[in-house]
Scaffold this active site. Structure first.
Site, mmCIF file in Angstrom:
data_model
loop_
_atom_site.group_PDB
_atom_site.id
_atom_site.type_symbol
_atom_site.label_atom_id
_atom_site.label_comp_id
_atom_site.label_asym_id
_atom_site.label_seq_id
_atom_site.Cartn_x
_atom_site.Cartn_y
_atom_site.Cartn_z
ATOM 1 N N SER A 1 16.369 11.232 1.015
ATOM 2 C CA SER A 1 15.093 10.371 1.378
ATOM 3 C C SER A 1 14.002 10.618 0.303
ATOM 4 O O SER A 1 13.902 11.645 -0.451
ATOM 5 C CB SER A 1 14.695 11.151 2.436
ATOM 6 O OG SER A 1 13.788 10.103 3.205
ATOM 7 N N PRO A 2 13.023 9.540 0.065
ATOM 8 C CA PRO A 2 11.914 9.585 -0.587
ATOM 9 C C PRO A 2 11.114 10.739 -0.269
ATOM 10 O O PRO A 2 10.834 10.741 0.859
ATOM 11 C CB PRO A 2 11.453 8.253 -0.590
ATOM 12 C CG PRO A 2 12.368 7.167 0.036
ATOM 13 C CD PRO A 2 13.173 8.097 0.698
ATOM 14 N N GLN B 1 11.527 3.769 -4.717
ATOM 15 C CA GLN B 1 10.602 2.925 -3.619
ATOM 16 C C GLN B 1 9.370 2.695 -4.058
ATOM 17 O O GLN B 1 8.398 3.660 -4.719
ATOM 18 C CB GLN B 1 10.476 4.175 -2.500
ATOM 19 C CG GLN B 1 9.659 3.581 -1.538
ATOM 20 C CD GLN B 1 9.372 4.597 -0.322
ATOM 21 O OE1 GLN B 1 8.289 5.541 -0.684
ATOM 22 N NE2 GLN B 1 9.922 5.045 0.821
ATOM 23 N N TYR C 1 0.278 3.278 4.588
ATOM 24 C CA TYR C 1 0.140 3.014 3.479
ATOM 25 C C TYR C 1 -0.429 1.304 3.360
ATOM 26 O O TYR C 1 -0.292 0.724 4.572
ATOM 27 C CB TYR C 1 0.941 3.052 2.495
ATOM 28 C CG TYR C 1 1.427 4.635 2.426
ATOM 29 C CD1 TYR C 1 0.210 5.651 1.997
ATOM 30 C CD2 TYR C 1 2.588 5.312 2.367
ATOM 31 C CE1 TYR C 1 0.393 7.014 1.962
ATOM 32 C CE2 TYR C 1 2.728 6.392 2.542
ATOM 33 C CZ TYR C 1 1.768 7.418 2.296
ATOM 34 O OH TYR C 1 1.868 8.890 1.901
ATOM 35 N N ARG D 1 11.121 -0.002 4.329
ATOM 36 C CA ARG D 1 10.752 1.045 5.174
ATOM 37 C C ARG D 1 9.692 0.677 5.964
ATOM 38 O O ARG D 1 8.768 0.173 5.478
ATOM 39 C CB ARG D 1 10.450 2.527 4.499
ATOM 40 C CG ARG D 1 10.045 3.348 5.390
ATOM 41 C CD ARG D 1 10.139 4.852 4.680
ATOM 42 N NE ARG D 1 11.125 5.867 4.537
ATOM 43 C CZ ARG D 1 11.566 6.949 4.595
ATOM 44 N NH1 ARG D 1 10.408 7.734 4.675
ATOM 45 N NH2 ARG D 1 12.712 7.632 4.548
ATOM 46 N N ARG E 1 14.141 17.301 3.850
ATOM 47 C CA ARG E 1 14.027 18.824 3.745
ATOM 48 C C ARG E 1 15.314 19.388 3.581
ATOM 49 O O ARG E 1 15.321 20.244 2.870
ATOM 50 C CB ARG E 1 13.213 19.276 5.003
ATOM 51 C CG ARG E 1 11.638 19.024 5.040
ATOM 52 C CD ARG E 1 11.393 19.349 6.238
ATOM 53 N NE ARG E 1 9.715 19.289 6.487
ATOM 54 C CZ ARG E 1 9.181 18.019 6.910
ATOM 55 N NH1 ARG E 1 9.969 17.014 7.469
ATOM 56 N NH2 ARG E 1 8.018 17.890 6.665
#
Length: 799
Positions: A453-454, A532, A614, A662, A756
């Site tokens: 994942s980013p 991304q 964002y 996303r 993680r």
């Protein structure tokens, strides 16, 4: 209605079971669940210079009675009184399911009660799932049940034998009177607890009423398994949950959405009419038998959560403290386990306040975990109509794993034949776990279903990725994942989150990224690298995460832009400038310029970041978009600018390379983006050419209240996948390869993105393959690392 017929095809999950009627328990004593410790014999806390406790139990259900019995058994000098407003033989519902863990706690806490229960229990291992003409069976589940009335009789006998005062047909005195006259008050007075409501300002209950109506009924014959059945009617979907509880009786619960219940006219039927109508609807699983009722009424399930469980000398127990949906069979189980823990805590701690605190500290984590599982199960049944078009085995697997407590690996241990049939239907080659099957997006074939994942690193200089990024992303590429994503790469200097963010607004940055993709292509062939692209919007100009997340820079701040002039945190973060037409066009061009550089840098996939508050996410959410022009207002207006940016990027991004988006599928705040909105947002991006939706949640507004838990965001991905058929990427607390396999096999997602776990272990995917004994092409070890492809010995394991 056409009732599904058994699946006649020769498959391992279509096994007849003519001789599998429930039989009395003959199993060895089970072990108690973690966190359920038996109350020790003898001793007991005392009050007032040695005077034994005076205990009042309000409510004579299983939890209250068992607590009374244990508290009296531990100190026979205690004065224990139970108030129950109903008669001894009054009960609601029919059968009670107890887990082996619960029975283990009873066996240790009170062998006499366990011995009595054991003589009454019926056991079975199978679950039958009927789905559109197929009857599928999964075995190895291990249920134990008995009649609720019989359970109460056994507990009445135990209490009477110990000297507990049982006051039937008697309302307990007012709450304040009971508390004044007793040292300990156990409030086991159910979901509508008067005791809890009397001290609501202390217990601070939250009670949520859900969307289905259900009714408890019974049939006078024993089913040979736990049975889930579905009736697809002109009014909507109705479902049956049924299980045996004695040699000649079964509990039958019929459930349906509120609007279906009303459309079908059940709101106008009396108790007998409802039972007759339900028997007709589910004639096949009931073998044409009638259903009987017992003060049965249609009701909506209520989830009870309390901020505190005790107040002074009063403590909540069972449904008064917490409820969990019946679809995971947890109500009586939790109440009995509460009783065991409470009695043990009172015996261990001579100070009552310490005892009640210890009881809550021990039980709350267990209860909260159960409630999370129950909530997932409850939502599954509320939305079951959306699941019905799945292939039969996938539907059954999805149902069995709905609460996330049963997983692929767990089910494979319970029933390897059934699990193998689900894997075959999914398309797994022999010996290949679901996560190691390939997946195609446009012209890109991913060798497995794992995505790194980013993850923002915040260590770039002037937006240029350096050696850290080469090592960081290169290590994850060597680690076996099918797709490795960069962090959010910013499209302009002013679009950064922090001074340490990477970018693609200069050719120097693009050349540095090309170094990363070239390394992956040469040293980890077969690993795809995705970029991304995003713009920080109102969440920019902040410190690096470890310096103070979302905190503005102490100096050197740059001006921000957003959909509307709303700061992320008023009085803390700066007020952004609302983009005008010229600003919108300029930012759109920044995205397309960055996309061109990303293509030249060699990225295989591009993801447009429209999540987490964002810039583009800020246009989508009604909480952050207050515009009155064409780019605001309803969802169509709020989608307009993100779609314009997507179209512009798609036009310059190579046609054979996939693009994903996303999104935040919910803002976790009332009035924000909803799950229904998320489906429409996904629909719009799919119509514009998005190859997959990367479905995250939240981080849009600081006042959010996420419902954290294992795989907690996956249901939002599943909803979009089910509604639209578009590929999705699930994210959010997916931590094990078992989680990945379970989500894929259940049809909840197409790819799983883990963050993680890949920080903890860059070679997470390769290790997942080794731990599952997989050595195929979807997880090749780099030649220099092959000597480490087996777990090294860690020392002796013998006792």
């Amino acid at each position: 209605m056409t009732v599904p017929a058994p699946d006649r095809r020769p498959a391992p999950d279509a096994r007849p079971a003519p001789d599998r009627r429930p039989t009395p328990d003959r199993r060895p004593t089970p072990t108690p669940a973690p966190g359920v410790r038996a109350a020790p014999l003898g001793g007991g806390a005392v009050r007032d210079g040695g005077r034994p406790l005076r205990v009042a139990v309000v409510g004579g259900g299983p939890g209250g009675l068992y607590a009374a019995a244990l508290l009296k058994r531990d100190d026979p000098d205690r004065e224990v009184t139970v108030w129950e407003r109903n008669a001894p033989d009054d009960t609601f519902g029919f059968g009670v399911v107890l887990s082996d863990e619960t029975l283990g706690g009873i066996a240790e806490a009170d062998p006499e009660v366990y011995a009595a229960l054991r003589r009454e229990l019926v056991r079975w291992d199978d679950i039958h799932i009927a789905h559109r003409g197929h009857l599928l069976t999964s075995t190895g589940h291990g249920f134990a049940a008995l009649g609720r009335r019989r359970l109460l009789e056994l507990l009445h006998e135990r209490c009477a034998g110990l000297g507990v005062r049982l006051r039937f047909r008697t309302e307990a005195p007012p709450v304040e009177v009971v508390a004044a006259e007793h040292d300990l008050v156990v409030a086991a007075d159910g979901v509508h607890s008067r005791t809890r409501e009397a001290h609501a300002e202390v217990f601070r209950p939250t009670i949520t009423t859900h969307r289905c109506r259900y009714i408890w009924l019974a049939a006078d014959f024993a089913l040979d398994a736990f049975r889930f059945d579905i009736a697809e009617t002109e009014h909507g979907v109705m479902q049956l949950h049924a299980y045996p509880y004695s040699a000649d009786s079964s509990t039958v619960i019929v459930e349906m959405r509120e609007e279906v219940w009303r459309a079908a006219g059940f709101d106008e039927l009396d108790e007998a009419e409802s039972a007759a109508r339900c028997a007709k609807l589910f004639a096949e699983p009931l073998h044409g038998r009638a259903l009987r009722s017992n003060n049965s009424a249609w009701t909506a399930f209520r989830t009870v959560v309390n901020a505190r469980w005790s107040h002074g000398r009063t403590v909540l127990l069972g449904d008064a403290a917490h409820t969990a949906h019946f679809s995971i069979g947890s109500g009586t189980k939790l109440a009995v386990e509460d009783a065991v823990a409470l009695a043990a805590a009172v015996d261990r701690h001579p100070v009552l306040a310490e005892a009640l605190a210890a009881y809550e500290a021990e039980r709350r984590p267990v209860v909260e975990s159960t409630q999370r599982a129950a909530a997932a199960s409850l939502r599954w049944f509320e939305e079951m109509a959306e699941q019905l078009d799945r292939p039969p085995r996938q539907f059954a697997f999805n149902l069995l794993t709905r609460s996330r407590r049963v997983t692929h690996d767990n089910l494979r241990l319970r029933d390897p034949a059934f699990t193998a049939s689900v894997e075959a239907e999914f398309g797994c080659p022999p010996g290949t776990p679901p996560m190691f099957t390939p997946f195609r997006l446009r012209g890109l074939t991913l060798r497995n279903r794992v995505v790194v994942s980013p993850m923002d690193m915040y260590v770039a200089r002037d937006g240029v990725p350096g050696d850290f990024h080469l090592v960081h992303l290169g290590a994850r590429a060597l680690g076996g994942a099918g797709l490795v994503m960069t962090e959010m790469v910013c499209v302009s200097e002013r679009g950064r989150i922090t001074p340490g963010c990477t970018g693609l607004w200069t050719d120097e940055q693009a050349e540095a990224w090309a170094r990363v993709t070239a390394f992956a292509r040469a040293q980890a062939p077969g690993t795809a690298i995705g970029v991304q692209l995003g713009h920080s919007g109102r969440k920019g100009s902040t410190r690096r995460m470890w310096e103070g997340i979302d905190e503005p820079l102490p100096d050197g701040n740059w001006p921000l832009v957003a959909a509307s002039a709303l700061p992320y945190r008023p009085g803390v973060n700066q007020v952004p400038h609302a983009l005008d037409r010229a600003g919108l066009a300029a930012v759109r061009e920044e995205f397309t310029a960055a996309a061109r550089r990303a293509a030249r840098a060699g990225f295989d996939l591009l993801e447009l970041h429209c999540a987490h508050g964002y810039l583009l996410s800020g246009f989508l959410s009604p909480l952050t978009n207050r515009r009155t022009d064409a780019y605001g207002g309803d969802l169509t207006g709020r989608l307009r600018y993100p779609l314009e940016v997507f179209d512009a990027v798609r036009e310059v991004w190579p046609a054979e390379r996939p693009m994903t988006v996303r999104i935040s599928a919910t803002d976790w705040v009332e009035g924000g983006t909803t799950a229904e909105d998320a489906v429409e947002i996904a629909r719009a991006f799919a119509a514009h050419g998005a190859d997959a939706l990367d479905v995250s949640t939240g981080q849009v507004v600081p006042e959010e209240r996420p419902e954290f838990g294992r795989s907690y965001q996956a249901p939002y991905a599943e909803r979009i996948r089910t509604a639209l058929g578009i590929p999705v990427i699930a994210v959010g607390a997916i931590s094990s390869w078992d989680d990945v396999n379970s989500l894929l096999l259940a049809g909840r997602t197409d790819l799983c993105a883990l963050a993680r776990p890949h920080l903890y272990d860059p070679h997470w995917t390769l290790h997942a393959a080794a731990e599952q004994g997989y050595e195929g092409p979807a997880a090749p070890w780099p030649a220099p690392y092959r000597a480490g492809s087996r777990r090294p010995p860690t020392g002796r394991k013998d006792p």
